[in-house]
Design a protein around this motif. Structure first.
Motif, PDB file in Angstrom:
ATOM      1  N   LEU A  42       0.868  -1.177   0.000  1.00 38.05           N
ATOM      2  CA  LEU A  42       0.000   0.000   0.000  1.00 38.05           C
ATOM      3  C   LEU A  42       0.902   1.224   0.000  1.00 38.05           C
ATOM      4  O   LEU A  42       1.802   1.335   0.835  1.00 38.05           O
ATOM      5  N   ASP A  43       0.681   2.161  -0.929  1.00 45.14           N
ATOM      6  CA  ASP A  43       1.564   3.326  -1.012  1.00 45.14           C
ATOM      7  C   ASP A  43       1.174   4.383   0.035  1.00 45.14           C
ATOM      8  O   ASP A  43       0.146   4.252   0.712  1.00 45.14           O
ATOM      9  N   PRO A  44       1.997   5.430   0.204  1.00 47.67           N
ATOM     10  CA  PRO A  44       1.710   6.435   1.246  1.00 47.67           C
ATOM     11  C   PRO A  44       0.413   7.208   1.044  1.00 47.67           C
ATOM     12  O   PRO A  44      -0.008   7.936   1.940  1.00 47.67           O
ATOM     13  N   MET A  45      -0.216   7.074  -0.128  1.00 48.84           N
ATOM     14  CA  MET A  45      -1.496   7.730  -0.363  1.00 48.84           C
ATOM     15  C   MET A  45      -2.668   6.791  -0.103  1.00 48.84           C
ATOM     16  O   MET A  45      -3.812   7.126  -0.400  1.00 48.84           O
ATOM     17  N   GLY A  46      -2.372   5.602   0.442  1.00 52.60           N
ATOM     18  CA  GLY A  46      -3.437   4.676   0.789  1.00 52.60           C
ATOM     19  C   GLY A  46      -3.976   3.874  -0.369  1.00 52.60           C
ATOM     20  O   GLY A  46      -5.156   3.514  -0.374  1.00 52.60           O
ATOM     21  N   GLN A  47      -3.113   3.536  -1.344  1.00 47.83           N
ATOM     22  CA  GLN A  47      -3.544   2.818  -2.538  1.00 47.83           C
ATOM     23  C   GLN A  47      -2.775   1.507  -2.673  1.00 47.83           C
ATOM     24  O   GLN A  47      -1.538   1.493  -2.568  1.00 47.83           O
ATOM     25  N   LEU A  48      -3.504   0.428  -2.930  1.00 48.55           N
ATOM     26  CA  LEU A  48      -2.839  -0.835  -3.254  1.00 48.55           C
ATOM     27  C   LEU A  48      -2.189  -0.678  -4.619  1.00 48.55           C
ATOM     28  O   LEU A  48      -2.874  -0.393  -5.611  1.00 48.55           O
ATOM     29  N   MET A  49      -0.855  -0.828  -4.686  1.00 49.31           N
ATOM     30  CA  MET A  49      -0.152  -0.541  -5.934  1.00 49.31           C
ATOM     31  C   MET A  49       0.726  -1.686  -6.428  1.00 49.31           C
ATOM     32  O   MET A  49       1.195  -1.654  -7.554  1.00 49.31           O
ATOM     33  N   MET A  50       0.956  -2.700  -5.588  1.00 53.26           N
ATOM     34  CA  MET A  50       1.783  -3.827  -6.021  1.00 53.26           C
ATOM     35  C   MET A  50       1.366  -5.080  -5.272  1.00 53.26           C
ATOM     36  O   MET A  50       0.930  -5.014  -4.136  1.00 53.26           O
ATOM     37  N   ARG A  51       1.473  -6.234  -5.933  1.00 52.91           N
ATOM     38  CA  ARG A  51       1.122  -7.493  -5.294  1.00 52.91           C
ATOM     39  C   ARG A  51       2.122  -8.567  -5.707  1.00 52.91           C
ATOM     40  O   ARG A  51       2.817  -8.448  -6.715  1.00 52.91           O
ATOM     41  N   TYR A  52       2.149  -9.622  -4.928  1.00 53.61           N
ATOM     42  CA  TYR A  52       3.131 -10.690  -5.118  1.00 53.61           C
ATOM     43  C   TYR A  52       2.428 -12.039  -5.152  1.00 53.61           C
ATOM     44  O   TYR A  52       1.352 -12.216  -4.576  1.00 53.61           O
ATOM     45  N   ASP A  53       3.062 -12.993  -5.808  1.00 48.61           N
ATOM     46  CA  ASP A  53       2.544 -14.357  -5.786  1.00 48.61           C
ATOM     47  C   ASP A  53       2.558 -14.878  -4.356  1.00 48.61           C
ATOM     48  O   ASP A  53       3.367 -14.437  -3.527  1.00 48.61           O
ATOM     49  N   ALA A  54       1.688 -15.838  -4.072  1.00 47.44           N
ATOM     50  CA  ALA A  54       1.597 -16.373  -2.714  1.00 47.44           C
ATOM     51  C   ALA A  54       2.918 -16.977  -2.252  1.00 47.44           C
ATOM     52  O   ALA A  54       3.232 -16.964  -1.063  1.00 47.44           O
ATOM     53  N   ASP A  55       3.703 -17.502  -3.194  1.00 42.81           N
ATOM     54  CA  ASP A  55       4.973 -18.144  -2.837  1.00 42.81           C
ATOM     55  C   ASP A  55       6.184 -17.244  -3.102  1.00 42.81           C
ATOM     56  O   ASP A  55       7.320 -17.720  -3.154  1.00 42.81           O
ATOM     57  N   ALA A  56       5.958 -15.943  -3.264  1.00 44.36           N
ATOM     58  CA  ALA A  56       7.073 -15.020  -3.525  1.00 44.36           C
ATOM     59  C   ALA A  56       8.016 -14.973  -2.334  1.00 44.36           C
ATOM     60  O   ALA A  56       7.571 -14.846  -1.194  1.00 44.36           O
ATOM     61  N   PRO A  57       9.334 -15.073  -2.556  1.00 48.04           N
ATOM     62  CA  PRO A  57      10.283 -14.986  -1.434  1.00 48.04           C
ATOM     63  C   PRO A  57      10.215 -13.611  -0.769  1.00 48.04           C
ATOM     64  O   PRO A  57      10.077 -12.598  -1.451  1.00 48.04           O
ATOM     65  N   PRO A  58      10.314 -13.560   0.546  1.00 49.89           N
ATOM     66  CA  PRO A  58      10.311 -12.254   1.233  1.00 49.89           C
ATOM     67  C   PRO A  58      11.400 -11.318   0.729  1.00 49.89           C
ATOM     68  O   PRO A  58      11.234 -10.099   0.760  1.00 49.89           O
ATOM     69  N   GLU A  59      12.522 -11.889   0.246  1.00 51.74           N
ATOM     70  CA  GLU A  59      13.614 -11.055  -0.251  1.00 51.74           C
ATOM     71  C   GLU A  59      13.164 -10.200  -1.440  1.00 51.74           C
ATOM     72  O   GLU A  59      13.651  -9.084  -1.627  1.00 51.74           O
ATOM     73  N   HIS A  60      12.260 -10.732  -2.253  1.00 56.25           N
ATOM     74  CA  HIS A  60      11.769  -9.967  -3.399  1.00 56.25           C
ATOM     75  C   HIS A  60      10.969  -8.752  -2.934  1.00 56.25           C
ATOM     76  O   HIS A  60      11.113  -7.654  -3.480  1.00 56.25           O
ATOM     77  N   VAL A  61      10.129  -8.965  -1.942  1.00 55.84           N
ATOM     78  CA  VAL A  61       9.345  -7.857  -1.402  1.00 55.84           C
ATOM     79  C   VAL A  61      10.280  -6.821  -0.775  1.00 55.84           C
ATOM     80  O   VAL A  61      10.105  -5.611  -0.960  1.00 55.84           O
ATOM     81  N   LEU A  62      11.287  -7.290  -0.055  1.00 58.11           N
ATOM     82  CA  LEU A  62      12.240  -6.387   0.591  1.00 58.11           C
ATOM     83  C   LEU A  62      12.960  -5.527  -0.435  1.00 58.11           C
ATOM     84  O   LEU A  62      13.097  -4.311  -0.253  1.00 58.11           O
ATOM     85  N   ARG A  63      13.426  -6.118  -1.521  1.00 57.30           N
ATOM     86  CA  ARG A  63      14.160  -5.345  -2.537  1.00 57.30           C
ATOM     87  C   ARG A  63      13.274  -4.277  -3.160  1.00 57.30           C
ATOM     88  O   ARG A  63      13.700  -3.133  -3.356  1.00 57.30           O
ATOM     89  N   ASP A  64      12.034  -4.642  -3.494  1.00 54.57           N
ATOM     90  CA  ASP A  64      11.128  -3.645  -4.066  1.00 54.57           C
ATOM     91  C   ASP A  64      10.853  -2.530  -3.064  1.00 54.57           C
ATOM     92  O   ASP A  64      10.817  -1.349  -3.425  1.00 54.57           O
ATOM     93  N   LEU A  65      10.651  -2.904  -1.810  1.00 56.95           N
ATOM     94  CA  LEU A  65      10.365  -1.900  -0.784  1.00 56.95           C
ATOM     95  C   LEU A  65      11.555  -0.965  -0.600  1.00 56.95           C
ATOM     96  O   LEU A  65      11.378   0.257  -0.448  1.00 56.95           O
ATOM     97  N   GLU A  66      12.758  -1.491  -0.631  1.00 52.50           N
ATOM     98  CA  GLU A  66      13.954  -0.650  -0.514  1.00 52.50           C
ATOM     99  C   GLU A  66      14.032   0.346  -1.668  1.00 52.50           C
ATOM    100  O   GLU A  66      14.394   1.507  -1.485  1.00 52.50           O
TER     101      GLU A  66
END
Length: 212
Positions: free
Chosen positions: A169-193
Motif C-alpha cells: 500500500l503506497d503512502p497515499m493509501g492505494q494498493l499498488m503492487m502485489r506478489y505471488d503467494a509463494d514469492a520470497p520475502p527477499e523480493h518484497v524487501l528489494r522492491d520496498l527498498e
C-alpha cells in the motif's frame, strides 16, 4: 628584448575530453533514474519483483473495514507510510502465519526506515484474529465482510482471488503492487527498498523546491 607570448585561449576542442568524461559518468545515472520510473522498458528479469496493480486501488470506505473492537477501520490512519498488506480468507493457516511473520521481518530489515513502514492484515476471520494480532504486536488488523470482499475482488485487475498474497500500500493509501503467494520475502524487501529510496528523492526534491 623578446616579448613573452601570451597563452592562447582554450579552444572548444580542448574541452572535448572533459565533456566525454562527464558524459561517461552522467549517462548511466540518468538512465538508471529513468528506468526506475519506467520499468516496462527494462529487460525481462530486471523489473520489479512484484506485479504493479493498474489502476491502483484506494483502500477506502467501500470495503467496509472494521477493527477488532468493532469500530470502523480508517485506512487514512496509515497514510504517509508504505504498508505491507496480507489478505486472507478464512482461518489463518501455517502459510498465512508465516507470511505475517515475514512482513514483520521485512519491516525490520529496512533498518532505520522501518519507521515509515507499517503492516496491515486484512482478514475475514473475526474469531482467530485477536490471538494472532497479540502474537505479532504492532500489526494493524482489519476485518472485511462478504460485501467488502466482493467489492475488493471486483476492484482487483485479475479475476483470480488475491487472498494469501502480499501487497504493498503506497503512502497515499492505494494498493499498488502485489506478489505471488509463494514469492520470497527477499523480493518484497528489494522492491520496498527501491520505493523507500525513491521516496527519499521526492522528499529531498520537495524540500528543495519549497526553499526556493
Amino acid at each position: 628584448m623578446n616579448e613573452v607570448s601570451s597563452p592562447m585561449p582554450a579552444t572548444r576542442s580542448s574541452f572535448m575530453p572533459l565533456w566525454i568524461l562527464i558524459a561517461l559518468f552522467a549517462v548511466p545515472m540518468l538512465a538508471a533514474w529513468w528506468l526506475f520510473f519506467n520499468p516496462e522498458y527494462l529487460p525481462e528479469g530486471r523489473k520489479n519483483h512484484g506485479e504493479l496493480i493498474e489502476p491502483v486501488i484506494p483502500l477506502d470506505a467501500r470495503f467496509g473495514l472494521m477493527d477488532l473492537q468493532g469500530e470502523v477501520f480508517d485506512p487514512q490512519s496509515l497514510e504517509g507510510r508504505w504498508v505491507l498488506v496480507t489478505l486472507t480468507e478464512g482461518a489463518c493457516d501455517a502459510a498465512c502465519t508465516e507470511q505475517l511473520i515475514a512482513m514483520r521481518q521485512i519491516r525490520l530489515a529496512v533498518g532505520e526506515e522501518r519507521y515509515v513502514v507499517d503492516r496491515l492484515w486484512i482478514t475475514t476471520d473475526a474469531a482467530g484474529a485477536p490471538e494472532l494480532a497479540e502474537q505479532l504486536p504492532g500489526m494493524h488488523v482489519a476485518l472485511i465482510g462478504e460485501p467488502g470482499l466482493e467489492a475488493l475482488h471486483e476492484a482487483l485487475p485479475a479475476a483470480e482471488r488475491d487472498f494469501s498474497r502480499m501487497h504493498i500500500l503506497d503512502p497515499m493509501g492505494q494498493l499498488m503492487m502485489r506478489y505471488d503467494a509463494d514469492a520470497p520475502p527477499e523480493h518484497v524487501l528489494r522492491d520496498l527498498e527501491h520505493l523507500l529510496r525513491a521516496t527519499r528523492r521526492w522528499m529531498i526534491r520537495g524540500a528543495a523546491d519549497g526553499n526556493r
